[in-house]
Design an enzyme around this catalytic site. Structure first.
Site, PDB file in Angstrom:
ATOM      1  N   ARG A  86      42.051  44.635  29.285  1.00 36.13           N
ATOM      2  CA  ARG A  86      41.973  45.459  30.492  1.00 36.13           C
ATOM      3  C   ARG A  86      42.469  46.885  30.310  1.00 36.13           C
ATOM      4  O   ARG A  86      41.815  47.826  30.770  1.00 36.13           O
ATOM      5  CB  ARG A  86      42.686  44.764  31.652  1.00 36.13           C
ATOM      6  CG  ARG A  86      42.179  43.362  31.960  1.00 36.13           C
ATOM      7  CD  ARG A  86      40.688  43.230  31.808  1.00 36.13           C
ATOM      8  NE  ARG A  86      40.174  41.921  32.211  1.00 36.13           N
ATOM      9  CZ  ARG A  86      39.057  41.397  31.767  1.00 36.13           C
ATOM     10  NH1 ARG A  86      38.334  42.048  30.864  1.00 36.13           N
ATOM     11  NH2 ARG A  86      38.634  40.222  32.201  1.00 36.13           N
ATOM     12  N   SER A 118      34.379  30.021  35.893  1.00 35.00           N
ATOM     13  CA  SER A 118      34.475  31.462  35.671  1.00 35.00           C
ATOM     14  C   SER A 118      35.001  31.649  34.253  1.00 35.00           C
ATOM     15  O   SER A 118      36.082  31.166  33.923  1.00 35.00           O
ATOM     16  CB  SER A 118      35.431  32.090  36.691  1.00 35.00           C
ATOM     17  OG  SER A 118      35.626  33.466  36.388  1.00 35.00           O
ATOM     18  N   ASP A 172      43.372  41.002  37.225  1.00 35.61           N
ATOM     19  CA  ASP A 172      42.670  42.120  36.600  1.00 35.61           C
ATOM     20  C   ASP A 172      42.638  43.360  37.476  1.00 35.61           C
ATOM     21  O   ASP A 172      42.680  44.488  36.977  1.00 35.61           O
ATOM     22  CB  ASP A 172      41.246  41.700  36.227  1.00 35.61           C
ATOM     23  CG  ASP A 172      41.210  40.836  34.982  1.00 35.61           C
ATOM     24  OD1 ASP A 172      42.188  40.855  34.218  1.00 35.61           O
ATOM     25  OD2 ASP A 172      40.199  40.142  34.768  1.00 35.61           O
ATOM     26  N   ASP A 229      28.289  40.278  40.362  1.00 35.92           N
ATOM     27  CA  ASP A 229      29.173  41.159  41.133  1.00 35.92           C
ATOM     28  C   ASP A 229      29.060  42.611  40.697  1.00 35.92           C
ATOM     29  O   ASP A 229      28.910  43.510  41.534  1.00 35.92           O
ATOM     30  CB  ASP A 229      30.626  40.690  41.021  1.00 35.92           C
ATOM     31  CG  ASP A 229      30.888  39.430  41.828  1.00 35.92           C
ATOM     32  OD1 ASP A 229      30.066  39.110  42.702  1.00 35.92           O
ATOM     33  OD2 ASP A 229      31.907  38.756  41.578  1.00 35.92           O
TER      34      ASP A 229
END
Length: 400
Positions: A97, A177, A126, A16
């Site tokens: 994050r 994931s 996120d 991605d």
């Protein structure tokens, strides 16, 4: 669709974020893409990641070693607050994050970019953490999220990337994931989307299966100074070294696995698997040391603060006025939280078996039932009378 001329992109090296590079340039008219990969102790060699970004069309590919800051400035403040989202998840992924957002904003200022970008989809937490953190740090920066808008399946995304020389994954993609950093791993998707399905042992890397753990218990003594872990078994260690060593020791005994259905901020429930060996034991030990060194009213009041604190981290509000105010409260409580906690590690369970502190509020001659007892037993009768007086009056009046 021109939105910005120069963009700093949070980059992991995956499909991605790699496809984001040509997509930003081709579809949104971005002239220059600078990538930033953050080394948060995920264990990957980041030089190939840096080179892949350049091959995918980035003009500059940055790698930031942020492990020390990650532990000192993010993990340890959360530890002082015993931060557990929904009383289970110690926020190992969520804590990364706001740090990545800070690195993006700093790079944007350094390189004169007018926007930052990330590869988050529209279903996860996120995206909120990045967008809100960036807005708090620099509200003038645009935030671009191509994967939230392009509407391509994974197969279509791979095909799009191939048009611009981005190779498809060599092997069949894992159904899971996975996100990893120094604090732990999060695993979701694939078979795990069925909450009834037991996780396969293959998904775990940081913790041993119970059947493979030692048949004798091990002990570790964790030293704290003002709420911060500073030593293992009397050996003073730097923050990153301490977490790394404790991850290994705790994981050997199968400790630190969490299987939960959590409530995402975007309104959906998600089944998540976490491996957080060191962090789970550190929170358990730290909370126990607080029981020895904090007064009852502070301890009880702090529990409510901890719940709010955890939700703020999970919901992307690390850089917010309330979070800063709560930090001031938490830091004040930690001035006396120094000492050593002894933890027994055995067959998937960490058990606190001892604690000591120069700041202890535990008073042996008051607590003992032996001959050294200094507690004034006669004083208890008067205390009970006054304490129970409202209940006694209520009972009398309601019976009339």
């Amino acid at each position: 669709m021109g939105r910005a001329k120069k963009v700093v992109l949070a980059y992991s090296g995956g499909v991605d974020t790699s496809v984001c590079i040509p997509y930003l340039k081709q579809e949104w008219g971005v002239e220059e893409v600078i990538t930033l990969a953050a080394d948060l102790g995920q264990g990957d060699e980041l030089e190939p990641v840096r080179e892949k970004a350049l091959k995918s069309g980035a003009s500059i590919s940055l790698v930031a070693d942020a492990q020390e800051s990650f532990v000192t400035d993010y993990a340890f403040p959360a530890l002082k607050a015993n931060a557990l989202y929904e009383n289970r998840y110690p926020l190992s992924t969520a804590l990364a994050r706001p740090l990545i957002a800070k690195l993006l904003v700093e790079a944007a200022v350094e390189y004169g970019a007018d926007a930052v970008a990330h590869g988050c989809t529209g279903k996860g937490n996120d995206q909120v953490r990045f967008d809100v953190s960036i807005a708090a740090l620099n509200p003038d920066l645009k935030v671009l999220a191509p994967a939230r808008e392009w509407g391509m399946s994974r197969e279509q995304t791979i095909a799009y990337g191939e048009q611009f020389g981005i190779p498809a994954p060599v092997k069949k993609s894992s159904p899971y994931s996975i996100d990893r950093n120094l604090l732990g791993r999060s695993i979701e998707a694939g078979p795990l989307e069925d909450p009834w399905t037991e996780p396969l042992e293959e998904i775990y890397q940081m913790t041993k299966a119970i059947a493979d753990t030692p048949d004798t218990p091990a002990y570790v003594e964790i030293g704290f100074e003002q709420g911060i872990p500073v030593s293992l078994d009397d050996q003073v260690l730097a923050p990153v070294a301490l977490v790394t060593a404790l991850n290994e020791r705790v994981g050997q005994h199968g400790i630190g696995r969490i299987d939960m259905v959590e409530n995402r901020l975007v309104g959906i429930k998600s089944r998540e698997i976490y491996e957080v060996p060191a962090l789970s034991v550190l929170i358990q030990a730290h909370r126990d040391l607080e029981s020895l060194t904090l007064t009852a009213d502070v301890t009880h009041y702090k529990r409510g603060i901890e719940e709010t604190y955890s939700q703020m981290i999970y919901n992307g509000l690390w850089y917010s006025p309330l979070k800063a105010a709560l930090d001031a409260f938490v830091n004040e409580t930690q001035k006396r939280v120094s000492g050593v906690v002894r933890v027994k590690l055995f067959k998937g369970v960490a058990t606190i078996v001892g604690r000591k502190s120069d700041k202890t509020l535990y008073t042996p001659d008051l607590a003992t039932y032996g001959a050294d007892d200094q507690f004034d037993h006669k004083a208890a009768e008067g205390f009970i009378y006054i304490w129970g007086l409202p209940t006694r009056v209520w009972s009398q009046r309601t019976r009339e």
